[in-house]
Structures are given as C-alpha cells and as structure tokens.
Motif scaffolding. Structure first.
Motif, short mmCIF file in Angstrom:
data_model
loop_
_atom_site.label_atom_id
_atom_site.label_comp_id
_atom_site.label_asym_id
_atom_site.label_seq_id
_atom_site.Cartn_x
_atom_site.Cartn_y
_atom_site.Cartn_z
N ALA C 45 0.85 -1.19 0.00
CA ALA C 45 0.00 0.00 0.00
C ALA C 45 0.89 1.24 0.00
O ALA C 45 0.66 2.20 -0.75
N VAL C 46 1.94 1.20 0.83
CA VAL C 46 2.85 2.34 0.87
C VAL C 46 3.55 2.50 -0.48
O VAL C 46 3.73 3.61 -0.98
N LEU C 47 3.91 1.37 -1.08
CA LEU C 47 4.55 1.43 -2.40
C LEU C 47 3.61 2.09 -3.41
O LEU C 47 4.02 2.95 -4.19
N GLY C 48 2.33 1.71 -3.37
CA GLY C 48 1.34 2.32 -4.24
C GLY C 48 1.28 3.83 -4.03
O GLY C 48 1.26 4.61 -4.98
N ALA C 49 1.29 4.21 -2.75
CA ALA C 49 1.26 5.64 -2.43
C ALA C 49 2.48 6.35 -3.01
O ALA C 49 2.35 7.43 -3.60
N PHE C 50 3.64 5.72 -2.88
CA PHE C 50 4.86 6.34 -3.40
C PHE C 50 4.82 6.50 -4.92
O PHE C 50 5.16 7.55 -5.45
N VAL C 51 4.39 5.45 -5.61
CA VAL C 51 4.35 5.53 -7.07
C VAL C 51 3.41 6.65 -7.49
O VAL C 51 3.74 7.49 -8.34
N SER C 52 2.25 6.69 -6.86
CA SER C 52 1.28 7.72 -7.17
C SER C 52 1.86 9.11 -6.89
O SER C 52 1.71 10.05 -7.68
#
Lengths: 324, 234, 289
Positions: C45-52
């Motif tokens: 989820a954090v990775l998703g946030a970072f990519v976004s």
C-alpha cells in the motif's frame, strides 16, 4: 565408552578455554568498538535463547519479546532517573516485572494458537510502545536520560561486557538444561502436536506459562542491564519491532529446535548486522536480513546448521517442511 | 481408451498401489471392486493427477497423462466424481454446475450440458438457487455426478458413488449409470457395492491390498466362488 | 463542542473506514482463501502511495488518473512475490505460519528499499482538490477523504464483482471451499492463487493512494497500517469481503467518534486493545460466519 567420556571432557575443556578467553579479552585493552560489538552479540545470544524457550521449543512464535526486554530497560531507567537507585539489582527487578507482565498477559494470550498468538504478542509490544510514548512518568516521547557509571568509559564498557557475557552464558546453560529436562520434552511435545500432548497427560497450559514467564524474566533482566548500559531509553529504541524480528531470524537461522541454533545464529547475525550497520547502513542491513528470513523459511526451515549437515550427509531435506 | 500400465504409488514411503495394470475401452463400463483401504481411491486420484505415481504409466486416448496436473487432465475430458462428493458447499446448485463447466470447451457447451443434466435430474431445475450444503446426501451425490457431466467427460470415473446413501438413492445412482451407459458413456466405477457393480459392468478388476488379484467379465466374476465368498458373503 | 463537529467527526470516520476496508480486503482474501497471511500487504500500500506520489510530483499526473497504472504495477509486483516467495512457502506444513514469517521478511525488504531510495521522510499526496471541502449546511466534508472513500468503494465493488460474477473469481471461491473438488473440475490452482495474490496486492496499492490523500506516509508507516489491517480483518471475519467492508465502516465510525473526544494516540491504544480483546474472545470475528 571410554572414548565417549574422553570426548565429553574434551568438550568441557574446550568450553572452559573459550569462556576464559572471552572473559580475559577486555584485559587486552581492545578498541572500545570491539567491546560494544561483543556486548551486543552476547545480548542477542541471551535474547535469542530466552525467546527460543517459547518460539523454538513450543513453536509459539512471539513478536512481543521486546515488550519484556523494554520492561526491564524501563525499570532500570525509572529507578535511576526518578529515584537515583543504581545498583545492578534493578536488572533483577526488571526481570521480575517482566515476569509479572508475562503472567498477566500469558493467561489469556497463551490460549491462542498459531498466527493469532503471534499477532497478539505483536500487539502487546505495540500497545505498550504507544502507552510509553505518551506516559510522562516514563519520559513519554522524549525518553529518559540518566548518568553512566561514575567510572571511565573503558572500565564502564568492560564491566558491562563481563556482565552480559555472564548473562548470556548463564541463560544459554539454563536453556540447554531445560531442553534436556522433562520440562523441555513437554514443550517439544506441544510443538509436535498440542492435542496429542494433552492426551498424553502433559499439562500444556501450565508448561507454556512456565516457558513464557521464564523467557520474559530473562528478557527483563537483559533489558535491565541494557538500559543501564545505554543510559537512555526511548520507546522507539527499546520497543523496536525490528529487534523482535532479528531475534526470531537468529533463532530460525541457527535452527530453533536446539539451544545451539540461537547461539550460533545470534553470534553470526549480530556481528554481521552490526558491521553492516556501522560501515554500510542500517537500511542495507535490514534489506539483507529480510531477504535472509525469506530464504531461511523457504530453504532451510530447520536452520543453517541442520541444512549444511544435510548437504554433507546427503540426506534429502524437503523444502518448506518441518516446524513451519 | 484408458491404459494404466505397471503403476506403483507410495504414500510417505509406504506402498499404496503395486503393479497395477488395467484397461478401459471405449463405451465400456469397467469396475474396480474390493474392500475399503485396498487402494481404490488412491488409484482414481492418481489417474486424475492428484497423486503422482512412483513409477508406471497412464495413457489416455494414446497420450501419456501421469505427468500432467489435475487441470490438464480435466482438459482432456477425463473426469472424476470423487469420493465424498467434494462439492462447493457455500455455492448454489447452479454455480456448482457452472463450475463443472469451468474449462473453455465445456463453457461453450453450457446450455446443452445444463439441458442434459436437468433431463437426468429434474429436481435441480427447480432448486437452482439452493446452497449445495443444504441438499440431502443423495441429492449431493446426484449433484456431484451432474457437475462431472457438465465437464463433458469422454471417460467418467466414479469413486464410491453410493457410499453412505439410503437404498433408494443407491438404486437411483445405479439407475443413472445404466442410463449413461445407454447414452454411450465410458465409465470406470470404483465401488464396495460388489454385486451391483459387477452386474452393471462389462469387465471388472478386484483390488486387494494395493494389488489386482483378479480380473474378468462382470458376470464371470459374479459367479466366481472366491468373489462370492469374500465380498458377497455366500 | 457542537453537534455539527461531532457529525463531521463521524462522517470523516466513516470515510476513513471505507479506506481501511479496501486496505484490508485483499489481506483477508489471501488469508481466507490461500491460507497465506501476508504481513507485507500494507508495505505494498505504501509502495502504491509512493508511485502515485512520484507520478504526481514529477509528471503532474493526477492520482485518480494514475490509479489504473498503479493497479497494474502492483498486480505485477504481487505476481512476482507470489512466484518468488509465496509459491515455495505453500509447500510448508503450516502455511499460515510459514507465510507470515516469510512475508515479514518481504515487508522489511520493501520498506527499507523504499526508505533507502526515497528517504524515510513523511510525505502527503496533495492535489488541489484534496485540500478543499464540500459544505452541507454547517457540516464540512473535506474532499481528500471523500475521494479516497469513493475510490475505495469502487475498488471493493470491483473485487466483489470479480469474485462473484466471473469464472475465475468463482474458481477462487471454489478453491477456497474445496481444493480437491476445484482441482477435479479443472481449476488451475497455481494460476488462481497467482491472480488472487496479485489482486490482493493491487487492491492494497489502490488503498495506499487513498490513504495518502488523507495521511502523511513514509516507509515505516506500513507497520501501523498493518495493525489496522489486522483490526479490520479480524473484526470482519477472515475471508469475507462484505464483512471486511462492514468492519471497516464500523471501525472508522469508532475512530471518528473517539477522535472527537480523545487525543489521536489514545484512539490507537484503544483500538489495538479492542483488537486484543476480540482476538481473545471472538477470534472468528464479529461478522464472520
């Protein structure tokens, strides 16, 4: 027969020689870095061995060991900072508080099995961390500072080195003794199959409780000494989840079925970990040990010692088998 | 059509099947009979790919299938009605049937297959929305057979289809098998109901302690003294 | 303390709860169906946030527009993790425990890789619309959480639709209900597992974007998110999509109400203590069957 006793004397002799060398090591006036390196290694040996009582023998994998460790550290801190009491006796007191905490928490939590137990133990650590973060008496998010021993830093490190060496040795020997005792056999029976163990007349709730409390007591004492050593406590330092995981990894890496495993795992990994943290960076170290955890679980669930022995004996070890 | 050749299977180092060879020809009903624990279920599970044999070969329509995984064997339309039915308990009757037609080939044929099943078991047409777990034991067995039919089997294997059923439903199961036979289905039947299975079958094998101890025409075995003594209590 | 303040708190709690639900739903799915307890769930989820975040900061792509891309990227990451870690672990005797420990390793690796490359500083995803509010009479609702909530509801509905109205989704359920039966109707279990795991991670990624619209995020926040995931999953009953959704809303409302009266840290203490109590007395969850 004779060879066997000879072999045993050899082992004892070797053990005494190694212990003696470790004992006199500080006299050689090594750089302080080495003393703290070894201090930390001993600490992890003691922690991994005490964790292994539950996590290894009974297979109840706890991520709450740092809660007991921190209880010890905070006991020392509070007594030093608030009351000015500073003998090593506070370490024993820390052990006592940790044991009481374990008894209180253990009663409900030890009824849970598998992942539920693990999660609850993790929650214990997290809830305590959050409480300590906001509890002014124990310094909340500022932490507590207090004085080091009123001696030179060299003497200081030396004293702690010897104390932790003693603790690690004593705890390892006790855990080894437990492993070979009826108590230990009961714990191992619980890991194999708790329901079967119960039908065999093993009082599993009581045995688990004893192991849990004993492990917590050790962790509390270790924490008590550690709190004294760093002269500063902070919830994010003592309650660090990564420490819990590192302890778990050390046991698994060495092999958590015997007392040798955590000893080996803790020495190797804590030295490697500290060297990488010091010379390369904490993040890289964590990345490596996270990977190692995955590799251990998949390829050597019985630990690296067992795995290497298996390679030589050409006995086929099935992947992903064993206690997990 | 199906050719099992010198099959050996081990469970944790203990041999479960030894030197099994059997053949099922097209449009035949072949049964494997024998006492419980004789290895009948192991045999069918091995053919379906759930268990891997230690040695020996299994050929289906001229192709070796013993190295394939279960879904690849299903794709070749060699379908099993497993012991204990193994339905999807929380799914509706209709969804259980649809799962039978999971593979693309069967999915294309879904309406016709449903038609066929409803003709065989009209109750399912009325009860499409009922959860499988709420059906009676006999109905569940019918549903298991229906689900297998939805996969459009070329060869249908049944493992103890009458196990735990009332006499009425047992009659029903064997009646159904007779109908399927008349429709030209090839069937491999494993059962403890020795007498009825032998009556129905063209040929049969007797499996004991993981080995085939006898084989022959269904009627012949039925008259065999040993078989009568051991399995029919005569 | 006015009534409208309390209502606002409850509404923002519910919005938050919806986001917690989508953060948790995939976790419960892999635990319930595959018996894989994926501790690394929220790190993705954090990775998703970072990519976004990077897409927004560097390329000015709006988080809503980049969402499909994030879902694809995270699905692929999930598939890779499945092949490398989960598949081998599934051979273990106790898959739940083995997967739990192994994915703990994965969580540490991913967290520290992020922290190594992108620094451990807190960041927040702030497109222009996220800081404005909608007014309903006296009650104001901030748009960030609202958009996050809508994203979450869409994602949960999609997942629900997938599980109940597609053949592969039903195959997932069939495998969960009866693995032998599923194998015998021709369901390829490895493929189904890979898709389940991939979707679970993808849903985590989407949730991460929604979370980032509300909270500051940083690599090590994953362990706190993980605890929320546990909370929601256990309350909702492992493996139930609807249960997880309800549990998310319930917990969100509790957070909303408590936050109106208590400092935020004590809300967390309260919630985790609540989780402990539920674990002890009703481990099958409040909405489980």
């Amino acid at each position: 027969m004779r060879d066997k006793t000879n072999g045993r004397y050899m082992k004892y002799g070797l053990f005494l020689i190694v212990m003696f060398m470790l004992f006199v090591f500080p006299v050689l006036k090594p750089p302080l870095f080495f003393l703290s390196l070894l201090f930390t290694a001993y600490m992890y040996v003691a922690l991994a061995e005490s964790w292994n009582l539950m996590g290894g023998y009974t297979g109840y994998i706890s991520l709450g060991h740092i809660a007991f460790f921190s209880t010890g550290a905070y006991t020392t801190a509070v007594f030093m900072n608030r009351f000015g009491v500073s003998p090593f006796a506070t370490a024993l007191l820390g052990g006592f508080f940790a044991a009481v905490l374990a008894a209180l928490v253990g009663y409900p939590v030890l009824r849970l099995k598998g992942a539920y137990f693990t999660i609850s133990s993790l929650l214990l650590a997290v809830v305590m961390q959050l409480i300590f973060m906001n509890w002014d008496f124990v310094g909340s998010s500022v932490g507590l500072w207090y004085k080091l021993l009123p001696v030179s830093i060299e003497i200081n490190r030396m004293i702690f080195y010897e104390v932790m060496l003693f603790l690690a040795t004593a705890i390892t020997l006790i855990v080894r003794w437990v492993e070979k005792s009826k108590f230990g056999a009961g714990l191992i029976a619980i890991r194999e199959d708790e329901d079967v163990a119960k039908t065999m007349g093993i009082n599993s709730p009581w045995l688990k409780m004893k192991a849990f409390i004993l492990g917590a007591f050790f962790a509390g004492v270790i924490g008590g000494v550690y709190g004294y050593y760093i002269a500063y406590v902070h919830p994010e330092v003592t309650f660090n989840i990564n420490t819990s995981l590192l302890i778990l990894l050390m046991s698994f890496f060495g092999g958590c079925r015997t007392w040798v495993g955590p000893l080996f795992g803790a020495i190797v990994l804590s030295l490697v970990n500290q060297l990488i943290v010091t010379f390369i960076g904490a993040e890289i170290s964590r990345i490596l040990y996270g990977m190692l955890l995955v590799v251990v679980i998949i390829f050597m669930p019985d630990g690296v010692i067992h795995y290497i022995r298996g390679l030589f004996v050409h006995r086929k070890i099935r992947h992903g088998d064993s206690i997990l | 059509m199906l050719k099992v050749n010198k099959l050996y299977v081990e469970y944790d180092g203990v041999p479960a099947l030894r030197d099994i060879s059997l053949i099922v020809n097209e449009k035949e009903i072949v049964s494997v009979v024998g006492a419980n624990g004789g290895g009948k279920t192991t045999l069918l599970r091995t053919i379906s790919g759930l268990i891997k044999p230690t040695s020996g070969t299994i050929e289906f329509m001229g192709e070796e299938i013993h190295t394939l995984s279960p879904h690849e064997i299903c794709m070749r339309r060699l379908i099993q009605v497993p012991e204990g039915r193994q339905l999807f308990p929380k799914m509706k009757v209709i969804d259980n049937l649809k799962m039978g037609a999971y593979l693309p080939e069967a999915r294309k044929n879904l309406p016709q297959s449903l038609e066929r099943v409803y003709k065989l078991f009209p109750i399912f047409k009325e009860r499409t929305k009922q959860k499988a777990a709420l059906l009676s034991g006999g109905e569940q067995q019918m549903l298991a057979i229906s689900r297998a039919l939805m996969s459009m089997p070329k060869l249908l294997m049944l493992d103890e289809p009458s196990e735990g059923l009332s006499p009425l439903f047992t009659d029903n199961v064997f009646e159904t098998l007779k109908i399927l036979k008349e429709q030209g289905m090839t069937i491999l039947l494993v059962s403890q109901e020795v007498e009825r299975s032998l009556e129905l079958s063209d040929r049969a094998y007797v499996l004991e302690n993981g080995q085939i101890i006898m084989e022959g025409k269904g009627g012949e075995l039925l008259c065999n003294d040993k078989v009568r003594e051991a399995y029919l209590g005569m | 303390m006015t009534l409208s303040y309390i209502i606002e708190s409850i509404i923002s709690g519910i919005l938050l709860g919806g986001i917690y639900a989508i953060l948790s739903v995939g976790f419960g799915l892999t635990w319930g169906t595959m018996k894989v307890l994926n501790i690394s769930h929220s790190v993705f989820a954090v990775l998703g946030a970072f990519v976004s975040y990077w897409l927004f900061v560097k390329l000015k792509v709006d988080p809503i527009l980049s969402l499909p891309l994030i879902v694809i990227i995270l699905f692929s990451s999930g598939a890779i993790i499945y092949k490398l870690v989960i598949r081998p672990v599934q051979r273990a005797k106790d898959v739940i425990m083995a997967s739990m420990v192994a994915t703990f390793g994965v969580a540490i690796v991913v967290e520290n890789v992020m922290s190594y490359f992108w620094r451990p500083d807190p960041r927040i995803l702030k497109p222009a619309y996220a800081s404005s509010s909608i007014f309903l009479g006296e009650i104001s609702i901030s748009q960030g959480p609202l958009i996050g909530f809508i994203m979450a509801i869409c994602a949960i509905s999609l997942l629900y639709w997938f599980l109940n109205h597609t053949y592969i989704g039903k195959g997932v359920q069939a495998t969960w209900q009866n693995p032998i039966g599923a194998a015998l109707v021709g369901i390829n279990q490895e493929r189904v597992s890979l898709i389940t795991f991939g979707l679970s991670i993808a849903s985590a990624g989407a949730a991460g974007v929604a979370m980032a619209l509300i909270y500051a995020f940083y690599p090590s926040v994953q362990s706190i998110w993980t605890l929320f995931v546990f909370l929601v999953t256990i309350v909702g009953g492992v493996g139930s999509v609807i249960g997880t959704g309800l549990a998310g809303l319930l917990i969100g409302s509790i957070i909303g109400i408590c936050a109106a009266f208590l400092p935020f840290v004590w809300v967390n203490v309260l919630l985790f203590a609540l989780l402990l109590v539920i674990l002890l007395f009703k481990p099958e969850g409040l909405f489980g069957n």
